[in-house]
Motif scaffolding. Structure first.
Motif, PDB file in Angstrom:
ATOM      1  N   ASN A  89       0.715  -1.308   0.078  1.00  0.00           N
ATOM      2  CA  ASN A  89       0.038   0.046  -0.012  1.00  0.00           C
ATOM      3  C   ASN A  89       0.744   1.366  -0.163  1.00  0.00           C
ATOM      4  O   ASN A  89       1.047   2.154   0.785  1.00  0.00           O
ATOM      5  CB  ASN A  89      -0.820   0.028   1.057  1.00  0.00           C
ATOM      6  CG  ASN A  89      -1.676   0.959   1.562  1.00  0.00           C
ATOM      7  OD1 ASN A  89      -1.986   1.907   0.228  1.00  0.00           O
ATOM      8  ND2 ASN A  89      -2.176   1.841   2.510  1.00  0.00           N
ATOM      9  N   LEU A  90       1.642   1.398  -1.008  1.00  0.00           N
ATOM     10  CA  LEU A  90       2.574   2.635  -1.422  1.00  0.00           C
ATOM     11  C   LEU A  90       2.291   3.446  -2.622  1.00  0.00           C
ATOM     12  O   LEU A  90       1.914   2.613  -3.525  1.00  0.00           O
ATOM     13  CB  LEU A  90       3.924   2.200  -1.221  1.00  0.00           C
ATOM     14  CG  LEU A  90       4.397   1.890   0.227  1.00  0.00           C
ATOM     15  CD1 LEU A  90       5.832   1.141   0.041  1.00  0.00           C
ATOM     16  CD2 LEU A  90       4.472   2.978   1.284  1.00  0.00           C
ATOM     17  N   PHE A  91       1.999   4.728  -2.499  1.00  0.00           N
ATOM     18  CA  PHE A  91       1.805   5.523  -3.649  1.00  0.00           C
ATOM     19  C   PHE A  91       2.458   6.593  -3.838  1.00  0.00           C
ATOM     20  O   PHE A  91       2.962   7.317  -2.857  1.00  0.00           O
ATOM     21  CB  PHE A  91       0.340   6.033  -3.587  1.00  0.00           C
ATOM     22  CG  PHE A  91      -0.648   4.661  -3.574  1.00  0.00           C
ATOM     23  CD1 PHE A  91      -1.577   4.727  -4.723  1.00  0.00           C
ATOM     24  CD2 PHE A  91      -1.270   4.164  -2.504  1.00  0.00           C
ATOM     25  CE1 PHE A  91      -2.504   3.699  -4.793  1.00  0.00           C
ATOM     26  CE2 PHE A  91      -2.061   3.259  -2.295  1.00  0.00           C
ATOM     27  CZ  PHE A  91      -2.709   3.039  -3.609  1.00  0.00           C
ATOM     28  N   GLY A 100      -8.128  13.834  -3.209  1.00  0.00           N
ATOM     29  CA  GLY A 100      -9.122  12.839  -2.645  1.00  0.00           C
ATOM     30  C   GLY A 100      -8.676  12.135  -1.590  1.00  0.00           C
ATOM     31  O   GLY A 100      -8.785  12.682  -0.348  1.00  0.00           O
ATOM     32  N   ALA A 101      -7.661  11.160  -1.397  1.00  0.00           N
ATOM     33  CA  ALA A 101      -7.483  10.222  -0.565  1.00  0.00           C
ATOM     34  C   ALA A 101      -6.436  10.771   0.876  1.00  0.00           C
ATOM     35  O   ALA A 101      -5.614  11.765   0.332  1.00  0.00           O
ATOM     36  CB  ALA A 101      -6.625   9.198  -0.992  1.00  0.00           C
ATOM     37  N   SER A 116      -3.661   6.343   4.341  1.00  0.00           N
ATOM     38  CA  SER A 116      -4.232   6.378   5.926  1.00  0.00           C
ATOM     39  C   SER A 116      -5.439   5.943   5.932  1.00  0.00           C
ATOM     40  O   SER A 116      -5.976   5.122   6.994  1.00  0.00           O
ATOM     41  CB  SER A 116      -3.989   7.763   6.523  1.00  0.00           C
ATOM     42  OG  SER A 116      -2.686   8.381   6.341  1.00  0.00           O
ATOM     43  N   HIS A 117      -6.543   6.036   4.880  1.00  0.00           N
ATOM     44  CA  HIS A 117      -7.696   5.669   5.043  1.00  0.00           C
ATOM     45  C   HIS A 117      -8.192   5.011   3.577  1.00  0.00           C
ATOM     46  O   HIS A 117      -7.225   5.379   2.414  1.00  0.00           O
ATOM     47  CB  HIS A 117      -8.875   6.895   5.529  1.00  0.00           C
ATOM     48  CG  HIS A 117      -8.583   7.231   6.847  1.00  0.00           C
ATOM     49  ND1 HIS A 117      -8.580   6.674   8.031  1.00  0.00           N
ATOM     50  CD2 HIS A 117      -7.989   8.440   7.107  1.00  0.00           C
ATOM     51  CE1 HIS A 117      -8.232   7.693   8.784  1.00  0.00           C
ATOM     52  NE2 HIS A 117      -7.872   8.571   8.313  1.00  0.00           N
ATOM     53  N   GLY A 133      -7.468  -0.990   3.543  1.00  0.00           N
ATOM     54  CA  GLY A 133      -7.201  -0.870   4.922  1.00  0.00           C
ATOM     55  C   GLY A 133      -8.422   0.133   5.337  1.00  0.00           C
ATOM     56  O   GLY A 133      -8.798   1.002   4.743  1.00  0.00           O
ATOM     57  N   ASN A 134      -8.669   0.011   6.846  1.00  0.00           N
ATOM     58  CA  ASN A 134      -9.714   0.839   7.380  1.00  0.00           C
ATOM     59  C   ASN A 134      -9.457   0.941   8.924  1.00  0.00           C
ATOM     60  O   ASN A 134      -9.244   0.071   9.554  1.00  0.00           O
ATOM     61  CB  ASN A 134     -11.095   0.330   6.943  1.00  0.00           C
ATOM     62  CG  ASN A 134     -12.109   1.264   7.242  1.00  0.00           C
ATOM     63  OD1 ASN A 134     -12.131   2.344   7.511  1.00  0.00           O
ATOM     64  ND2 ASN A 134     -13.421   0.571   7.198  1.00  0.00           N
ATOM     65  N   THR A 135      -9.593   2.240   9.428  1.00  0.00           N
ATOM     66  CA  THR A 135      -9.542   2.545  10.768  1.00  0.00           C
ATOM     67  C   THR A 135     -10.625   3.555  11.095  1.00  0.00           C
ATOM     68  O   THR A 135     -11.079   3.613  12.290  1.00  0.00           O
ATOM     69  CB  THR A 135      -8.392   3.479  11.053  1.00  0.00           C
ATOM     70  OG1 THR A 135      -8.146   4.325  10.288  1.00  0.00           O
ATOM     71  CG2 THR A 135      -7.155   2.341  10.790  1.00  0.00           C
TER      72      THR A 135
END
Length: 256
Positions: A74-76, A95-96, A108-109, A119-121
């Motif tokens: 999960n790296l952008f 957006g993100a 992060s979200h 992923g989700n927190t």
């Protein structure tokens, strides 16, 4: 993918676009003026020029997620918004959420390109577009897969406090109530980008555009909040005064 197309907008054309929009049942609140337009998309500014509102008609335009992903998880990669704009017709909007101290950065979200879950927190909401209609899904903290959506982006619920009472850059997305659509889906998608507002102020702005709280989504803010078009641009500010932060994800508006 379409190449950039620039639009020349005369005062007469702006007036005609305003009439056209009114006929399409999206009510423009008092104090907002039309500052840019193309077929199916209009950009408005408030009197202080610190809030931009883009109204998009899905009969004429569509959205694309713009991002770059590294192979290892999960790296952008992060980019200046202007890098993305040159490839698209009308505008790019951030957006993100992400880790502003890293590049490449984890998201992060949730951000879901092509239906994949990262992923989700926190409680999230999804903008789901199929054909010429959009709807907003409330996900709670559940894992989501939007493979049934032709276009989707999953961001935060407005219930989540992101420096709630601080006046910072903000990006919100919503679908309005109109006479010809149900409260659950709409032909229109509205993006609200503000230079420096609190969360409650953003909710109030959305309400003025007939967006119910349940149909409102919260994107990243502070110096990440950015609207970039071929003729207009607006940048959010952080509490420290930072602007024009590089971002890993943008939402592009393109002509069908």
């Amino acid at each position: 993918m379409k190449t950039s197309t620039k639009f020349l907008v005369t005062p007469v054309a702006l007036a005609l676009m305003q009439v056209s929009l009114a006929n399409n049942d999206v009510n423009v609140p008092y104090g907002y003026k039309l500052i840019d337009s193309a077929i199916g998309v209009q950009l408005y500014s408030n009197s202080s020029n610190d809030v931009y509102v883009q109204v998009s008609d899905l009969k004429e335009v569509k959205f694309e997620n713009v991002y770059g992903r590294k192979k290892d998880g999960n790296l952008f990669y992060r980019y200046h918004m202007a890098y993305h704009l040159r490839r698209y017709d009308f505008s790019v909007i951030n957006g993100a959420f992400f880790n502003e101290k890293k590049d490449p950065t984890p998201i992060s979200h949730p951000f879901i390109p092509g239906g994949y879950y990262w992923g989700n927190t926190e409680p999230t909401k999804t903008l789901c577009v199929n054909g010429i209609y959009a709807r907003v899904r409330s996900n709670g903290k559940n894992h989501v897969s939007n493979s049934d959506c032709e276009y989707s982006v999953t961001l935060l619920s407005p219930d989540v406090s992101i420096s709630k009472d601080s006046s910072i850059g903000r990006t919100y997305i919503g679908i309005p109530d109109t006479r010809n659509t149900s409260p659950y889906k709409s032909r229109y998608v509205i993006f609200i980008v503000a230079k420096s507002k609190t969360q409650n102020q953003m909710v109030s702005i959305a309400r003025n555009w007939n967006i119910q709280y349940g149909n409102l989504i919260q994107g990243d803010g502070s110096a990440s909040a950015q609207y970039l078009g071929h003729h207009r641009e607006l940048y959010g500010v952080s509490r420290s005064g930072e602007v024009k932060r590089t971002v890993p994800h943008a939402i592009a508006t393109v002509m069908r």
